[in-house]
Design an enzyme around this catalytic site. Structure first.
Site, PDB file in Angstrom:
ATOM      1  N   HIS A  26       0.860  -1.195   0.000  1.00 22.41           N
ATOM      2  CA  HIS A  26       0.000   0.000   0.000  1.00 22.41           C
ATOM      3  C   HIS A  26       0.888   1.234   0.000  1.00 22.41           C
ATOM      4  O   HIS A  26       1.258   1.754   1.037  1.00 22.41           O
ATOM      5  CB  HIS A  26      -0.925  -0.039   1.231  1.00 22.41           C
ATOM      6  CG  HIS A  26      -1.926   1.072   1.294  1.00 22.41           C
ATOM      7  ND1 HIS A  26      -3.061   0.986   2.068  1.00 22.41           N
ATOM      8  CD2 HIS A  26      -1.974   2.287   0.707  1.00 22.41           C
ATOM      9  CE1 HIS A  26      -3.767   2.101   1.947  1.00 22.41           C
ATOM     10  NE2 HIS A  26      -3.121   2.915   1.143  1.00 22.41           N
ATOM     11  N   HIS A  28       1.076   4.763  -2.481  1.00 20.61           N
ATOM     12  CA  HIS A  28       0.652   5.562  -3.640  1.00 20.61           C
ATOM     13  C   HIS A  28       1.928   6.184  -4.179  1.00 20.61           C
ATOM     14  O   HIS A  28       2.569   6.973  -3.463  1.00 20.61           O
ATOM     15  CB  HIS A  28      -0.333   6.645  -3.219  1.00 20.61           C
ATOM     16  CG  HIS A  28      -1.553   6.104  -2.558  1.00 20.61           C
ATOM     17  ND1 HIS A  28      -2.735   5.898  -3.228  1.00 20.61           N
ATOM     18  CD2 HIS A  28      -1.772   5.679  -1.282  1.00 20.61           C
ATOM     19  CE1 HIS A  28      -3.627   5.388  -2.394  1.00 20.61           C
ATOM     20  NE2 HIS A  28      -3.066   5.240  -1.204  1.00 20.61           N
ATOM     21  N   HIS A 206      -9.636   0.996  -0.896  1.00 16.33           N
ATOM     22  CA  HIS A 206      -9.550   1.669   0.398  1.00 16.33           C
ATOM     23  C   HIS A 206     -10.935   1.592   1.040  1.00 16.33           C
ATOM     24  O   HIS A 206     -11.944   1.909   0.389  1.00 16.33           O
ATOM     25  CB  HIS A 206      -9.178   3.140   0.219  1.00 16.33           C
ATOM     26  CG  HIS A 206      -7.732   3.390  -0.087  1.00 16.33           C
ATOM     27  ND1 HIS A 206      -7.064   2.771  -1.102  1.00 16.33           N
ATOM     28  CD2 HIS A 206      -6.828   4.215   0.519  1.00 16.33           C
ATOM     29  CE1 HIS A 206      -5.811   3.199  -1.116  1.00 16.33           C
ATOM     30  NE2 HIS A 206      -5.635   4.077  -0.144  1.00 16.33           N
ATOM     31  N   GLU A 209     -11.019   3.536   6.376  1.00 14.41           N
ATOM     32  CA  GLU A 209      -9.958   4.470   6.802  1.00 14.41           C
ATOM     33  C   GLU A 209     -10.678   5.591   7.564  1.00 14.41           C
ATOM     34  O   GLU A 209     -10.580   5.689   8.783  1.00 14.41           O
ATOM     35  CB  GLU A 209      -9.198   5.019   5.587  1.00 14.41           C
ATOM     36  CG  GLU A 209      -8.114   6.033   5.949  1.00 14.41           C
ATOM     37  CD  GLU A 209      -7.454   6.691   4.724  1.00 14.41           C
ATOM     38  OE1 GLU A 209      -8.014   6.638   3.615  1.00 14.41           O
ATOM     39  OE2 GLU A 209      -6.367   7.281   4.911  1.00 14.41           O
ATOM     40  N   ASP A 287       1.792   4.073   2.680  1.00 16.09           N
ATOM     41  CA  ASP A 287       0.727   4.918   2.103  1.00 16.09           C
ATOM     42  C   ASP A 287       1.300   6.046   1.246  1.00 16.09           C
ATOM     43  O   ASP A 287       1.385   5.906   0.029  1.00 16.09           O
ATOM     44  CB  ASP A 287      -0.182   5.464   3.214  1.00 16.09           C
ATOM     45  CG  ASP A 287      -1.608   5.728   2.743  1.00 16.09           C
ATOM     46  OD1 ASP A 287      -1.931   5.386   1.590  1.00 16.09           O
ATOM     47  OD2 ASP A 287      -2.403   6.270   3.534  1.00 16.09           O
ATOM     48  N   ASP A 288       1.667   7.169   1.865  1.00 13.85           N
ATOM     49  CA  ASP A 288       2.217   8.330   1.146  1.00 13.85           C
ATOM     50  C   ASP A 288       3.440   8.804   1.921  1.00 13.85           C
ATOM     51  O   ASP A 288       3.383   9.819   2.643  1.00 13.85           O
ATOM     52  CB  ASP A 288       1.157   9.436   1.076  1.00 13.85           C
ATOM     53  CG  ASP A 288      -0.090   8.978   0.338  1.00 13.85           C
ATOM     54  OD1 ASP A 288      -0.051   8.943  -0.907  1.00 13.85           O
ATOM     55  OD2 ASP A 288      -1.072   8.631   1.007  1.00 13.85           O
TER      56      ASP A 288
HETATM   57  N1  HPA Z   1      -6.546   7.494   1.316  1.00 16.41           N
HETATM   58  C1  HPA Z   1      -7.278   7.736   0.241  1.00 16.41           C
HETATM   59  N2  HPA Z   1      -6.767   8.151  -0.896  1.00 16.41           N
HETATM   60  C2  HPA Z   1      -5.451   8.342  -0.976  1.00 16.41           C
HETATM   61  C3  HPA Z   1      -4.648   8.119   0.113  1.00 16.41           C
HETATM   62  C4  HPA Z   1      -5.221   7.655   1.322  1.00 16.41           C
HETATM   63  O1  HPA Z   1      -4.566   7.420   2.343  1.00 16.41           O
HETATM   64  N3  HPA Z   1      -3.386   8.401  -0.281  1.00 16.41           N
HETATM   65  C5  HPA Z   1      -3.448   8.780  -1.570  1.00 16.41           C
HETATM   66  N4  HPA Z   1      -4.705   8.754  -1.990  1.00 16.41           N
HETATM   67 ZN    ZN Z   2      -3.788   4.803   0.622  1.00 17.15          ZN
END
Ligand code: HPA
Ligand code: ZN
EC number: 3.5.4.2
Length: 349
Positions: A26, A28, A206, A209, A287-288
């Site tokens: 996971h 991006h 997703h 969250e 994630d990012d």
């Molecule tokens: N959640 C939803 N969309 C996203 C995320 C995330 O953590 N990171 C990049 N796009």
């Molecule tokens: Zn994500």
């Protein structure tokens, strides 16, 4: 594998986690764009940014929720125009991944973030694929691409995005669903996920969250996903947790992201210990990483330092889950798990 986990001292745990082989499921890839690279690409492409410099941009990384992050994340991605830009971004990620002993990575990418600015889908995919091939050749890291639909846009736009990517069908292994979760339930994308299944693509989404446990259920029931991205709010529903455990649904959990986006108030309140204790199959992911304060090993460190109830047994389970949940043939999973076992066997000797 019957390790004597009690033989692994707590002080040994972080170095063990750091050097162990692992998969990242996971990430991006647009979220790996560091401020320095954003400014370098802006200059290369003549793109004006609404921030004076790297420090001003970094100072804007104070998020209150998912949307406050997404607004800045899409602004950062505006510097990506040429095939080389996508290659350079992904290559920078692979160098970080290598340092963290990532042996396999499944990268999300958001074509709609780029096609909306006139960048062709082929430019995006070819640039990323070139970095993936180079990572295998030069770093020995295997990888795959997962095309994500932006859920704040319509399903028709998602369908058009999938069709536009089909000339490069062999370059991606699956589809995902990201962007603003609340108000955009999985069932909005039933047809495009059915089409992806027809095409033989893997499916992830997703869910849970910021959205409720019901979104995790509809991602499973309607979209027929094979993994849930995040899913950390599933603990709010005992029936859902029981189902996730029974069906062995992998959850790609992102600890630092959850804190930066205020899903949990502090790492000490993260649902990871509950997910593990209740028999779910979580993994750890970044994630990012350019936006949330760290790459994969940083996520392990933050999680294990904040939660003393997580020990060597849980570390092993999380690492093993990362391979089990990956979309690769069983024999390759087995080879990585054997490497993982060797590292733990030595630590527990
Ligand atoms: N959640 C939803 N969309 C996203 C995320 C995330 O953590 N990171 C990049 N796009
Ligand atoms: Zn994500």
């Amino acid at each position: 594998m019957p390790f004597d986990f009690d033989r692994i001292a707590r002080t040994e745990l972080i170095p063990l986690l750091s050097r162990a082989p692992k998969a990242e499921l996971h990430i991006h890839i647009e979220g790996s764009l560091e401020p320095e690279l954003i400014f370098a690409l802006a200059q290369r492409n003549g793109v004006a940014l609404p921030y004076a410099d790297v420090e001003a941009l970094r100072a804007a990384y104070a998020f209150t929720d998912l949307q406050s992050f997404l607004d800045i994340y899409y602004a950062g991605a505006s510097v990506l125009l040429q095939e080389d830009d996508f290659h350079d971004m992904a290559w920078a990620y692979f160098l970080k991944a290598q340092a963290d002993h990532v042996v396999h990575a499944e990268l999300f990418f958001d074509p709609q973030t780029h096609t909306a600015r006139g960048v062709d889908t082929g430019v995006v995919i070819r640039g990323l694929k070139r970095a993936c091939d180079r990572a295998q050749a030069e770093l020995g890291i295997s990888s795959a691409l997962i095309l994500c639909f932006l859920r704040h846009l319509s399903e028709d736009e998602a369908l058009a995005t999938l069709e536009a990517a089909l000339p490069w069908r062999e370059h991606f292994i699956g589809v995902g669903l990201d962007s603003s979760e609340r108000g955009h339930p999985p069932e909005k994308f039933a047809r495009v996920f059915a089409r992806a299944a027809e095409l033989g693509l893997h499916r992830v989404a997703h869910a849970g969250e910021e959205g409720p446990p019901a979104y995790v259920e509809s991602a499973l029931d309607v979209l027929k996903v094979e993994r849930i991205d995040h899913g950390v709010r599933s603990v709010e529903s005992p029936a859902l947790i029981e189902r996730l455990a029974r069906e062995g649904v992998p959850l790609t959990v992102c600890p630092l992201s959850n804190i930066k986006l205020c899903v949990f108030r502090h790492m000490a309140y993260h649902s990871m210990p509950a997910l593990l204790a209740l028999g779910c199959k979580p993994t750890v992911n970044s994630d990012d990483p350019a936006y949330f304060g760290g790459y994969l090993n940083d996520n392990f460190v933050a999680l294990f330092e904040a939660l003393p109830q997580l020990g060597a047994r849980e570390a092993y389970a999380l690492l093993r889950n990362s391979f089990e949940a990956s979309f690769v043939p069983a024999e390759r999973k087995g080879a990585w798990m054997a490497e993982l076992d060797a590292v733990f066997a030595q630590a527990a000797a």
